[in-house]
Scaffold this active site. Sequence first.
Site, mmCIF file in Angstrom:
data_model
loop_
_atom_site.group_PDB
_atom_site.id
_atom_site.type_symbol
_atom_site.label_atom_id
_atom_site.label_comp_id
_atom_site.label_asym_id
_atom_site.label_seq_id
_atom_site.Cartn_x
_atom_site.Cartn_y
_atom_site.Cartn_z
ATOM 1 N N HIS A 1 0.818 -1.214 0.000
ATOM 2 C CA HIS A 1 0.000 0.000 0.000
ATOM 3 C C HIS A 1 0.849 1.261 0.000
ATOM 4 O O HIS A 1 1.936 1.309 0.573
ATOM 5 C CB HIS A 1 -1.020 -0.002 1.146
ATOM 6 C CG HIS A 1 -0.464 0.112 2.524
ATOM 7 N ND1 HIS A 1 -0.190 1.327 3.119
ATOM 8 C CD2 HIS A 1 -0.141 -0.834 3.441
ATOM 9 C CE1 HIS A 1 0.255 1.119 4.347
ATOM 10 N NE2 HIS A 1 0.298 -0.184 4.561
ATOM 11 N N ASP B 1 5.997 1.266 6.944
ATOM 12 C CA ASP B 1 4.580 1.015 6.671
ATOM 13 C C ASP B 1 4.005 2.062 5.719
ATOM 14 O O ASP B 1 3.511 3.101 6.172
ATOM 15 C CB ASP B 1 3.813 1.028 8.009
ATOM 16 C CG ASP B 1 2.382 0.570 7.865
ATOM 17 O OD1 ASP B 1 1.601 0.798 8.804
ATOM 18 O OD2 ASP B 1 2.039 0.005 6.806
ATOM 19 N N GLU C 1 -5.147 1.989 2.444
ATOM 20 C CA GLU C 1 -5.148 0.740 3.219
ATOM 21 C C GLU C 1 -5.386 1.014 4.689
ATOM 22 O O GLU C 1 -6.085 0.293 5.375
ATOM 23 C CB GLU C 1 -3.811 0.008 3.033
ATOM 24 C CG GLU C 1 -3.733 -1.346 3.724
ATOM 25 C CD GLU C 1 -3.276 -1.274 5.170
ATOM 26 O OE1 GLU C 1 -2.782 -0.211 5.592
ATOM 27 O OE2 GLU C 1 -3.427 -2.269 5.894
ATOM 28 N N GLU C 2 -4.798 2.090 5.180
ATOM 29 C CA GLU C 2 -4.782 2.367 6.629
ATOM 30 C C GLU C 2 -6.172 2.715 7.195
ATOM 31 O O GLU C 2 -6.351 2.730 8.409
ATOM 32 C CB GLU C 2 -3.819 3.526 6.941
ATOM 33 C CG GLU C 2 -2.393 3.290 6.532
ATOM 34 C CD GLU C 2 -1.656 2.322 7.452
ATOM 35 O OE1 GLU C 2 -2.292 1.712 8.322
ATOM 36 O OE2 GLU C 2 -0.417 2.202 7.300
ATOM 37 N N ASP D 1 3.518 -5.766 3.113
ATOM 38 C CA ASP D 1 3.236 -4.629 3.981
ATOM 39 C C ASP D 1 4.197 -4.705 5.167
ATOM 40 O O ASP D 1 4.071 -5.568 6.032
ATOM 41 C CB ASP D 1 1.782 -4.679 4.470
ATOM 42 C CG ASP D 1 1.396 -3.432 5.250
ATOM 43 O OD1 ASP D 1 0.204 -3.322 5.616
ATOM 44 O OD2 ASP D 1 2.276 -2.575 5.503
ATOM 45 N N HIS E 1 2.781 4.302 12.193
ATOM 46 C CA HIS E 1 1.621 5.185 12.431
ATOM 47 C C HIS E 1 1.970 6.408 13.257
ATOM 48 O O HIS E 1 1.135 6.944 13.990
ATOM 49 C CB HIS E 1 0.461 4.411 13.075
ATOM 50 C CG HIS E 1 0.010 3.257 12.254
ATOM 51 N ND1 HIS E 1 -0.935 2.347 12.668
ATOM 52 C CD2 HIS E 1 0.385 2.837 11.010
ATOM 53 C CE1 HIS E 1 -1.120 1.426 11.732
ATOM 54 N NE2 HIS E 1 -0.328 1.700 10.715
HETATM 55 N N1 LIG Z 1 -2.120 -3.213 11.078
HETATM 56 C C1 LIG Z 1 -1.135 -3.192 10.090
HETATM 57 C C2 LIG Z 1 0.245 -3.308 10.592
HETATM 58 C C3 LIG Z 1 0.527 -4.596 11.124
HETATM 59 C C4 LIG Z 1 0.334 -5.709 10.326
HETATM 60 C C5 LIG Z 1 0.647 -6.941 10.843
HETATM 61 C C6 LIG Z 1 1.157 -7.011 12.118
HETATM 62 I I1 LIG Z 1 1.625 -8.812 12.874
HETATM 63 C C7 LIG Z 1 1.340 -5.900 12.918
HETATM 64 C C8 LIG Z 1 1.016 -4.675 12.398
HETATM 65 C C9 LIG Z 1 -1.101 -1.885 9.379
HETATM 66 O O1 LIG Z 1 -1.079 -0.858 9.993
HETATM 67 N N2 LIG Z 1 -1.002 -1.974 8.066
HETATM 68 O O2 LIG Z 1 -0.893 -0.816 7.384
HETATM 69 ZN ZN LIG Z 2 -0.256 0.668 8.900
HETATM 70 ZN ZN LIG Z 3 0.728 -1.287 6.229
#
Ligand SMILES: N[C@H](Cc1ccc(I)cc1)C(=O)NO
Ligand SMILES: [Zn+2]
Ligand SMILES: [Zn+2]
Length: 291
Positions: A97, A117, A151-152, A179, A256
Site C-alpha cells: 500500500h 509502513d 489501506e490504513e 506490507d 503510524h
Molecule cells: N495493522 C497493520 C500493521 C501490522 C500488520 C501486521 C502485524 I503482525 C502488525 C502490524 C497496518 O497498519 N497496516 O498498514
Molecule cells: Zn499501517
Molecule cells: Zn501497512
Amino acid sequence: SYAIDNQSTVTPLLSQMQASNIGQTIVDLSAFVNRYYTTTGGVNGSNWIRDKWLALANGRSNVTVEQFTHAGFPQKSVIMTMQGSDNASEVVVLGGHLDSINTAGTSETTKAPGADDDASGIASLTEAIRVMLASNYQPRRTIKFIAYAAEEVGLKGSAEIAKKFKTDGVKVIGVMQLDMTNYKGSAKDIYLYTDYTNAAQNSFVSNLITTYQPTLTIGSDTCGYGCSDHASWHAQGFPTSMPFETAMRESNPKIHGTGDTYANMGSQANHALKFGRLATSFAVELGSDGP
Ligand SMILES: N[C@H](Cc1ccc(I)cc1)C(=O)NO
Ligand SMILES: [Zn+2]
Ligand SMILES: [Zn+2]
C-alpha cells in the site's frame, strides 16, 4: 501444483537486486510529509509511484501503468500490468500500500513518513519490477503490480479493486501482499501469516524461500484480523499470502507516527531485499506457467 522450475530465469534476477535501490525508494517515498488518503501528499505520493513505474516500463509495448480512480477519496491506486503471452487470461497479483497514516492527526501537514509502513513494501516491489523489466522478462501469465491507496483506513483501495476483479471475472491465480518488509524485529527472517491467506500457496511461498534464499529462516504467525490488503482478496475467494517482517508481538512499534523513518531502521534495506527477492521469485515462477 506449484512447480518451482525456472531457476535459470530467477537466479540471475535475484543477484541483480540491490538493497541500495530499495533504500533510495524508501527515502524518496517517506520524504512526502504524509501519504494520507485525503491529502495533497497522498495524491502526490501516488503520482510519484506512477511516474517511477512508468520510467521503469520506458516504452515496453506489453507493459502498462495506470492509476485506478477510487470512489469517495482522491488518492489513486497504481497498477502496472506486464501482459502475458500465451496464458494471459490468468493473472498473478503482487501488492503493497502507498498510503501512510499518523494516528495523531490527519491534516495536510501532519508528518507520516511511513518508511516501513509501507514504503518498504512498495520499494521491495519496485526493485522486483526493475530487474524483471531490465532483463526483458516476458511472462506467459499476466502479472500485475498494485500500489494500493487507502489501506490504513480500512483496506478501501484493495477492497474496491478486488471486488472489481471478481465482478469482471478475472482469473486471479494468486496474490502476494508486502506490507512492512524492512524492520528486522524478530529472530527469523520471513514470517508467513496464516490467517486470511491460502495454505497451499503459503507452502509454495515457503518452498520459494528454501529454494532461492536457502540461508533465510521462516516463521509463521497470525494477525487475528484483516491486517493488510491481502484480506480484501481473500474476501473475494482468491488465494493470498502475506510474508511479513516480524512475528506479531515484535512488530515495528514506530509505525503510524513520526518515528517510522528510514533512519530508525538503520538507514539500510537489507531486510527488505529478502522480500523483494521473494516477490521476484513468486512473480516469475507463477508468471512463467503456460495454459
Ligand atoms: N495493522 C497493520 C500493521 C501490522 C500488520 C501486521 C502485524 I503482525 C502488525 C502490524 C497496518 O497498519 N497496516 O498498514
Ligand atoms: Zn499501517
Ligand atoms: Zn501497512
